[in-house]
Scaffold this motif. Structure first.
Motif, PDB file in Angstrom:
ATOM      1  N   THR A 164       0.745  -1.122  -0.127  1.00  0.00           N
ATOM      2  CA  THR A 164       0.053  -0.081  -0.013  1.00  0.00           C
ATOM      3  C   THR A 164       0.804   1.238  -0.104  1.00  0.00           C
ATOM      4  OG1 THR A 164      -0.075  -0.145   2.514  1.00  0.00           O
ATOM      5  CG2 THR A 164      -1.986  -1.091   1.297  1.00  0.00           C
ATOM      6  N   GLY A 165       2.218   1.122  -0.203  1.00  0.00           N
ATOM      7  CA  GLY A 165       3.027   2.528  -0.088  1.00  0.00           C
ATOM      8  C   GLY A 165       2.808   3.203  -1.282  1.00  0.00           C
ATOM      9  N   LEU A 166       3.093   4.484  -0.952  1.00  0.00           N
ATOM     10  CA  LEU A 166       3.100   5.568  -2.075  1.00  0.00           C
ATOM     11  C   LEU A 166       4.574   5.740  -2.890  1.00  0.00           C
ATOM     12  CD1 LEU A 166       1.270   8.281   0.120  1.00  0.00           C
ATOM     13  CD2 LEU A 166       0.392   6.450  -1.397  1.00  0.00           C
ATOM     14  N   THR A 167       5.502   5.062  -2.366  1.00  0.00           N
ATOM     15  CA  THR A 167       6.456   5.055  -3.006  1.00  0.00           C
ATOM     16  C   THR A 167       7.350   3.686  -3.057  1.00  0.00           C
ATOM     17  OG1 THR A 167       8.118   5.541  -1.068  1.00  0.00           O
ATOM     18  CG2 THR A 167       7.353   7.363  -2.269  1.00  0.00           C
ATOM     19  N   GLN A 208      10.296   3.065  -1.963  1.00  0.00           N
ATOM     20  CA  GLN A 208      11.056   2.709  -0.672  1.00  0.00           C
ATOM     21  C   GLN A 208      10.167   2.382   0.340  1.00  0.00           C
ATOM     22  OE1 GLN A 208      13.024   6.270   0.298  1.00  0.00           O
ATOM     23  NE2 GLN A 208      14.857   5.505   0.144  1.00  0.00           N
ATOM     24  N   GLU A 209       8.595   2.957   0.348  1.00  0.00           N
ATOM     25  CA  GLU A 209       7.776   2.474   1.192  1.00  0.00           C
ATOM     26  C   GLU A 209       7.268   1.234   1.037  1.00  0.00           C
ATOM     27  OE1 GLU A 209       4.741   5.518   1.166  1.00  0.00           O
ATOM     28  OE2 GLU A 209       3.342   4.730   2.983  1.00  0.00           O
ATOM     29  N   LEU A 238       9.842  -1.014   2.404  1.00  0.00           N
ATOM     30  CA  LEU A 238       9.909  -0.858   3.860  1.00  0.00           C
ATOM     31  C   LEU A 238       8.768  -1.735   4.385  1.00  0.00           C
ATOM     32  CD1 LEU A 238      10.946   0.017   6.531  1.00  0.00           C
ATOM     33  CD2 LEU A 238       9.614   2.380   6.083  1.00  0.00           C
ATOM     34  N   ILE A 239       7.581  -1.668   4.015  1.00  0.00           N
ATOM     35  CA  ILE A 239       6.494  -2.200   4.351  1.00  0.00           C
ATOM     36  C   ILE A 239       6.583  -3.803   4.330  1.00  0.00           C
ATOM     37  CG2 ILE A 239       3.995  -2.990   3.770  1.00  0.00           C
ATOM     38  CD1 ILE A 239       3.638   0.035   2.884  1.00  0.00           C
ATOM     39  N   LYS A 261       9.300  -4.821   6.834  1.00  0.00           N
ATOM     40  CA  LYS A 261       9.015  -4.648   8.369  1.00  0.00           C
ATOM     41  C   LYS A 261       8.023  -5.541   8.595  1.00  0.00           C
ATOM     42  CE  LYS A 261       8.232  -1.094  11.811  1.00  0.00           C
ATOM     43  NZ  LYS A 261       7.072  -1.721  12.499  1.00  0.00           N
ATOM     44  N   ASP A 271       8.734  -7.555  12.016  1.00  0.00           N
ATOM     45  CA  ASP A 271       8.116  -7.877  13.062  1.00  0.00           C
ATOM     46  C   ASP A 271       7.557  -9.132  13.624  1.00  0.00           C
ATOM     47  OD1 ASP A 271       8.023  -5.243  13.278  1.00  0.00           O
ATOM     48  OD2 ASP A 271       6.149  -4.748  12.284  1.00  0.00           O
ATOM     49  N   ASN A 274      16.707  -3.580  14.359  1.00  0.00           N
ATOM     50  CA  ASN A 274      15.801  -2.299  14.259  1.00  0.00           C
ATOM     51  C   ASN A 274      16.403  -1.262  13.383  1.00  0.00           C
ATOM     52  OD1 ASN A 274      13.397  -2.029  15.325  1.00  0.00           O
ATOM     53  ND2 ASN A 274      14.098  -0.585  16.846  1.00  0.00           N
ATOM     54  N   THR A 275      17.347  -1.551  12.517  1.00  0.00           N
ATOM     55  CA  THR A 275      17.766  -0.407  11.638  1.00  0.00           C
ATOM     56  C   THR A 275      17.501  -0.916  10.118  1.00  0.00           C
ATOM     57  OG1 THR A 275      19.596   0.173  13.025  1.00  0.00           O
ATOM     58  CG2 THR A 275      19.787   0.982  10.698  1.00  0.00           C
ATOM     59  N   ALA A 276      16.765   0.124   9.428  1.00  0.00           N
ATOM     60  CA  ALA A 276      16.564  -0.342   8.056  1.00  0.00           C
ATOM     61  C   ALA A 276      17.649   0.392   6.861  1.00  0.00           C
ATOM     62  CB  ALA A 276      15.053   0.345   7.545  1.00  0.00           C
ATOM     63  N   TYR A 277      18.002  -0.237   6.122  1.00  0.00           N
ATOM     64  CA  TYR A 277      18.968   0.086   5.218  1.00  0.00           C
ATOM     65  C   TYR A 277      18.606   0.030   3.998  1.00  0.00           C
ATOM     66  CZ  TYR A 277      22.541  -0.863   9.051  1.00  0.00           C
ATOM     67  OH  TYR A 277      23.003  -0.926  10.281  1.00  0.00           O
ATOM     68  N   TYR A 278      18.639   1.053   3.015  1.00  0.00           N
ATOM     69  CA  TYR A 278      18.072   0.918   1.737  1.00  0.00           C
ATOM     70  C   TYR A 278      19.041   1.172   0.773  1.00  0.00           C
ATOM     71  CZ  TYR A 278      13.891   2.448   4.265  1.00  0.00           C
ATOM     72  OH  TYR A 278      12.963   2.528   5.245  1.00  0.00           O
TER      73      TYR A 278
END
Lengths: 173, 199
Positions: free
Chosen positions: B43-46, B48-49, B52-53, B56, B60, B127-131
């Protein structure tokens, strides 16, 4: 979930007195672990018990809210050990415990901000000039604070002052 | 050997990454192996998003190193569209042929044919996100050419080349593709920081 007004309301005058106290320590060149311990114990920014994978709640977007109440730190590249200490001091001085903070490492533009929906505060370390714009409040209630790069903050006392003023004014606003 | 969990149900992608990462002492495993069979809503807008979704979502549930990717075609004359909606540009269910037809008709008469393919990889550890990002610039052709590849490959001609991705061999495409460039950045990072990242 606490909104921004709740968030502001829980800041006490005492906390801001601490800010000024911390500022002196923050500007000191040697990290003081005692200061870090004291700062991380501040509980003014209590975490929501809402699970992070709760359904989307943002009124202005259909994007999933994935950072409920978290503080997001954006960095262009992995911090060095000394930069990590500096970063810890910055977040701790803001009353933020490390487990409330998510770090994101990469190149981020303004258009990337929607991905941090649900976060209460974004500290973005990457502005390239002295002219650091004021903090912004996005329609989703996210406070976005542009900060000078950590590498610059390490060595430039004036840059630290700029950041510090920015943090103070944005939290007071 | 440390496992990195890939938030994807695409076994081809998992195998491809496994081949690349195994020599570095890491293992790629699909999240299905951990019993996660849910479809992840993108459902991200980018890009990257979305990356990440997905990462994560897996992190989680597993609290172990996780990775995901998202790719899209960004057309200059369309303000970056279809971008994050590339796979479903012409609606659901995703249909490459319909997507290509819609894009070509939208671009009809358009002089500016500039476009880029872009891939974003997101890895979450401790707990760190790398792109990691890879892109390739090129032009949208006026008609589909070639039978190889998938998605928009038949209408994308990389800068400095006369063939579309679909007219190239897999090796040719992989040598320059947005995805291989993003994977390259990710592998470089693991080579330099793998020890530090080992939980």
């Amino acid at each position: 979930m606490n909104n921004i007004s709740d968030w502001n309301s829980i800041r006490s005058h005492q906390l801001f007195q601490r800010f000024f106290f911390d500022e002196v320590l923050f500007l000191a060149s040697d990290p003081d672990p005692r200061q870090l311990e004291t700062s991380t114990s501040v509980g003014a920014y209590a975490q929501s018990s809402t699970p992070v994978d709760a359904p989307a709640q943002s009124p202005s977007s259909n994007s999933t809210s994935i950072f409920e109440e978290k503080v997001v730190v954006l960095l262009p590249e992995s911090p060095t050990e000394t930069q990590q200490v500096l970063l810890n001091k910055i977040t701790a001085a803001c009353g933020l415990a490390q487990d409330q903070t998510n770090m994101h490492i990469g190149i981020f533009g303004q258009e990337d901000i929607p991905q941090f929906l649900g976060a209460r505060l974004i500290l973005s370390f990457g502005a390239l000039t002295n002219i650091v714009p004021d903090h912004q409040v996005h329609s989703d209630g996210i406070k976005y604070i542009p900060c000078l790069p950590l590498g610059r903050l390490e060595t430039d006392a004036n840059a630290k002052k700029i950041l510090w003023n920015s943090l103070k004014s944005s939290i007071l606003a | 050997m440390t496992n990195i969990w890939f938030a994807s149900h695409n076994t081809h992608k998992i195998q491809e990454l496994q081949t690349l990462i195994h020599p570095l002492g890491w293992n790629i495993k699909g999240i299905e192996e951990a019993g996660i069979i849910d479809e992840i809503e993108e459902t991200g807008l980018t890009l990257q998003e979305n990356a990440l979704i997905k990462a994560k979502f897996a992190y989680d549930r597993l609290n172990k190193p996780c990775i995901s990717d998202d790719s899209g075609l960004e057309v200059s004359a369309l303000g970056g569209r279809p971008g994050v909606h590339s796979a479903r540009f012409a609606g659901l269910p995703p249909d490459s042929e319909k997507n290509i037809k819609l894009l070509l008709s939208t671009m009809k008469g358009q002089e500016n044919r500039k476009a880029q393919f872009r891939t974003v990889i997101c890895m979450i550890i401790n707990n760190t996100a790398y792109y990691f990002e890879g892109s390739i610039q090129g032009d949208i052709t006026s008609e589909a050419r070639g039978v190889g590849g998938f998605g928009y490959d038949s209408i994308f001609m990389p800068e400095g080349h006369q063939q579309t991705f679909a007219e190239m061999t897999i090796e040719q495409k992989n040598n320059m593709s947005h995805r291989s460039r993003a994977v390259g950045c990710w592998l470089d990072f693991l080579k330099e920081n793998g020890g530090f990242l080992n939980p």
